[in-house]
Enzyme design. Structure first.
Site, PDB file in Angstrom:
ATOM      1  N   ASN A   9       0.873  -1.179   0.000  1.00 20.08           N
ATOM      2  CA  ASN A   9       0.000   0.000   0.000  1.00 20.08           C
ATOM      3  C   ASN A   9       0.909   1.228   0.000  1.00 20.08           C
ATOM      4  O   ASN A   9       1.480   1.572   1.031  1.00 20.08           O
ATOM      5  CB  ASN A   9      -0.904  -0.025   1.242  1.00 20.08           C
ATOM      6  CG  ASN A   9      -1.802   1.204   1.309  1.00 20.08           C
ATOM      7  OD1 ASN A   9      -1.837   2.001   0.372  1.00 20.08           O
ATOM      8  ND2 ASN A   9      -2.520   1.359   2.412  1.00 20.08           N
ATOM      9  N   LYS A  11       0.113   4.225  -0.295  1.00 19.84           N
ATOM     10  CA  LYS A  11      -0.540   5.411   0.270  1.00 19.84           C
ATOM     11  C   LYS A  11      -0.254   6.626  -0.639  1.00 19.84           C
ATOM     12  O   LYS A  11      -0.164   6.455  -1.854  1.00 19.84           O
ATOM     13  CB  LYS A  11      -0.111   5.619   1.726  1.00 19.84           C
ATOM     14  CG  LYS A  11      -0.304   4.342   2.555  1.00 19.84           C
ATOM     15  CD  LYS A  11      -0.095   4.509   4.018  1.00 19.84           C
ATOM     16  CE  LYS A  11      -0.301   3.163   4.714  1.00 19.84           C
ATOM     17  NZ  LYS A  11      -0.219   3.257   6.174  1.00 19.84           N
ATOM     18  N   HIS A  97      -9.614   1.193   4.792  1.00 16.31           N
ATOM     19  CA  HIS A  97      -8.349   1.364   5.504  1.00 16.31           C
ATOM     20  C   HIS A  97      -8.572   2.283   6.709  1.00 16.31           C
ATOM     21  O   HIS A  97      -9.380   3.217   6.633  1.00 16.31           O
ATOM     22  CB  HIS A  97      -7.295   1.954   4.562  1.00 16.31           C
ATOM     23  CG  HIS A  97      -5.922   1.894   5.149  1.00 16.31           C
ATOM     24  ND1 HIS A  97      -5.468   2.792   6.072  1.00 16.31           N
ATOM     25  CD2 HIS A  97      -4.909   0.995   4.969  1.00 16.31           C
ATOM     26  CE1 HIS A  97      -4.231   2.467   6.423  1.00 16.31           C
ATOM     27  NE2 HIS A  97      -3.868   1.384   5.768  1.00 16.31           N
ATOM     28  N   GLU A  99      -6.924   4.651   7.828  1.00 18.12           N
ATOM     29  CA  GLU A  99      -6.704   6.072   7.539  1.00 18.12           C
ATOM     30  C   GLU A  99      -7.939   6.685   6.901  1.00 18.12           C
ATOM     31  O   GLU A  99      -8.266   7.853   7.127  1.00 18.12           O
ATOM     32  CB  GLU A  99      -5.461   6.228   6.649  1.00 18.12           C
ATOM     33  CG  GLU A  99      -4.184   5.978   7.457  1.00 18.12           C
ATOM     34  CD  GLU A  99      -3.029   5.395   6.687  1.00 18.12           C
ATOM     35  OE1 GLU A  99      -3.023   5.477   5.451  1.00 18.12           O
ATOM     36  OE2 GLU A  99      -2.115   4.840   7.335  1.00 18.12           O
ATOM     37  N   GLU A 169      -5.397  -4.819  10.508  1.00 17.96           N
ATOM     38  CA  GLU A 169      -4.352  -3.818  10.709  1.00 17.96           C
ATOM     39  C   GLU A 169      -4.609  -3.072  12.017  1.00 17.96           C
ATOM     40  O   GLU A 169      -5.385  -2.097  12.032  1.00 17.96           O
ATOM     41  CB  GLU A 169      -4.342  -2.811   9.554  1.00 17.96           C
ATOM     42  CG  GLU A 169      -4.073  -3.425   8.203  1.00 17.96           C
ATOM     43  CD  GLU A 169      -3.515  -2.398   7.230  1.00 17.96           C
ATOM     44  OE1 GLU A 169      -2.448  -2.664   6.688  1.00 17.96           O
ATOM     45  OE2 GLU A 169      -4.130  -1.336   7.045  1.00 17.96           O
ATOM     46  N   GLY A 175       2.583   2.311  10.808  1.00 12.18           N
ATOM     47  CA  GLY A 175       3.522   3.416  10.647  1.00 12.18           C
ATOM     48  C   GLY A 175       4.240   3.800  11.932  1.00 12.18           C
ATOM     49  O   GLY A 175       4.891   4.837  12.007  1.00 12.18           O
ATOM     50  N   SER A 215       3.505  -2.172  10.320  1.00  9.19           N
ATOM     51  CA  SER A 215       4.960  -2.264  10.509  1.00  9.19           C
ATOM     52  C   SER A 215       5.542  -3.627  10.128  1.00  9.19           C
ATOM     53  O   SER A 215       6.468  -4.116  10.781  1.00  9.19           O
ATOM     54  CB  SER A 215       5.343  -1.878  11.942  1.00  9.19           C
ATOM     55  OG  SER A 215       4.960  -0.539  12.212  1.00  9.19           O
TER      56      SER A 215
HETATM   57  P1  13P Z   1       2.992   0.350   7.693  1.00  3.70           P
HETATM   58  O1  13P Z   1       3.484  -0.924   7.089  1.00  3.70           O
HETATM   59  O2  13P Z   1       3.736   1.561   7.232  1.00  3.70           O
HETATM   60  O3  13P Z   1       2.871   0.247   9.192  1.00  3.70           O
HETATM   61  O4  13P Z   1       1.492   0.575   7.135  1.00  3.70           O
HETATM   62  C1  13P Z   1       0.593  -0.458   7.225  1.00  3.70           C
HETATM   63  C2  13P Z   1      -0.600  -0.095   6.439  1.00  3.70           C
HETATM   64  O5  13P Z   1      -1.346   0.788   6.785  1.00  3.70           O
HETATM   65  C3  13P Z   1      -0.833  -0.817   5.181  1.00  3.70           C
HETATM   66  O6  13P Z   1      -2.088  -0.561   4.689  1.00  3.70           O
END
Ligand code: 13P
Length: 253
Positions: A9, A11, A97, A99, A169, A175, A215
């Site tokens: 992803n 982003k 997601h 976010e 997640e 992150g 992560s």
């Molecule tokens: P990270 O791997 O940067 O923690 O992000 C995970 C994520 O949100 C994947 O959709």
């Protein structure tokens, strides 16, 4: 064997040139996903078509959108519909997601509408769920995530549910560099599979891929993906570094 998936992803990262370079770097390494494995790149909307061209002819490698709108079409300036994704031959879409839930107020109901539209057009939704730190600290994460499934997925019938990929997640691990331990991931994935089994039967539950996200790195992927109910990962930061993502792909069962 359930399909094992390494999904990137990106982003809101990378220019077109940087993204194309990243894809080419990964594709030119020695990855060779088998028929029970998939590698998926969820790239920004403007790069979907170009990225589809870059992966053309590569078996078991796909491009995904990171989101879609929950209405079919109309006066929704700046939004992208499932029909549009279908028209450019996109077969996968991340839905719900954390976010998007947090920053764009997406509810379980809106997410359910997006899932319906994706399934209606033959796109595979990668449905994300997961709890915030406060919920984990209160110890109510199992009920919380079960409710996310209940409100967004459980209107689907037995055929439809098998077309979904689930990504667990935990928000506190996204992150932050703070990965869930493999025990924590396995515990939640087993719970999700039980919840799916109660609703649809264990044969169906055993067929659904459940990815872990938060992560994931080259250094922890083998341990995480080695858990019996973890069927790969949805990867943010580490998917932007070719050597890291290649290592993650190679960690798939
Ligand atoms: P990270 O791997 O940067 O923690 O992000 C995970 C994520 O949100 C994947 O959709």
């Amino acid at each position: 064997m359930r399909t094992q998936i390494a999904a990137a992803n990106w982003k809101m990262n990378k220019t077109l040139q940087e993204g194309t370079q990243l894809l080419n770097d990964i594709l030119s390494s020695d990855i060779d996903p088998s028929t029970t494995q998939k590698v998926i790149f969820a790239v920004p909307f403007p790069y979907l078509t170009v990225s589809n061209d870059v992966i053309k002819g590569r078996a078991n490698i796909h491009i995904a959108a990171q989101n879609c709108h929950h209405k079919i079409s109309g006066a929704y300036t700046g939004e992208v519909s499932v029909d549009m994704l279908d028209s450019i031959d996109i077969k996968y879409c991340i839905i719900g997601h954390s976010e998007r839930r947090e920053l764009f107020d997406e509810s379980n109901q809106v997410i359910a509408e997006k899932l319906n539209l994706c399934l209606g057009k033959g796109l595979t939704p990668i449905f994300c769920c997961g709890e915030a730190l406060s919920i984990r600290e209160a110890g109510t994460q199992n009920d919380y995530v079960e409710n996310q499934l209940n409100e967004s997925l459980f209107h689907l019938n037995k055929v439809e549910i098998q077309k979904i990929v689930i990504a667990y997640e935990p928000i506190w691990a996204i992150g932050t560099g703070k990965t869930a331990t493999s025990e924590q991931a396995q515990e939640m994935h087993a719970h999700l599979r039980n919840v799916l089994a109660k609703q649809y039967g264990s044969d169906i539950a055993n067929n659904i891929s459940i990815l872990y996200g938060g992560s994931v790195k080259g250094s922890n992927a083998v341990e995480l993906f080695g858990q019996p109910d973890v069927d790969g990962g949805l990867v943010g930061g580490a998917s932007l570094i070719p050597s890291e993502f290649v290592q993650i792909i190679k960690a798939l069962k």
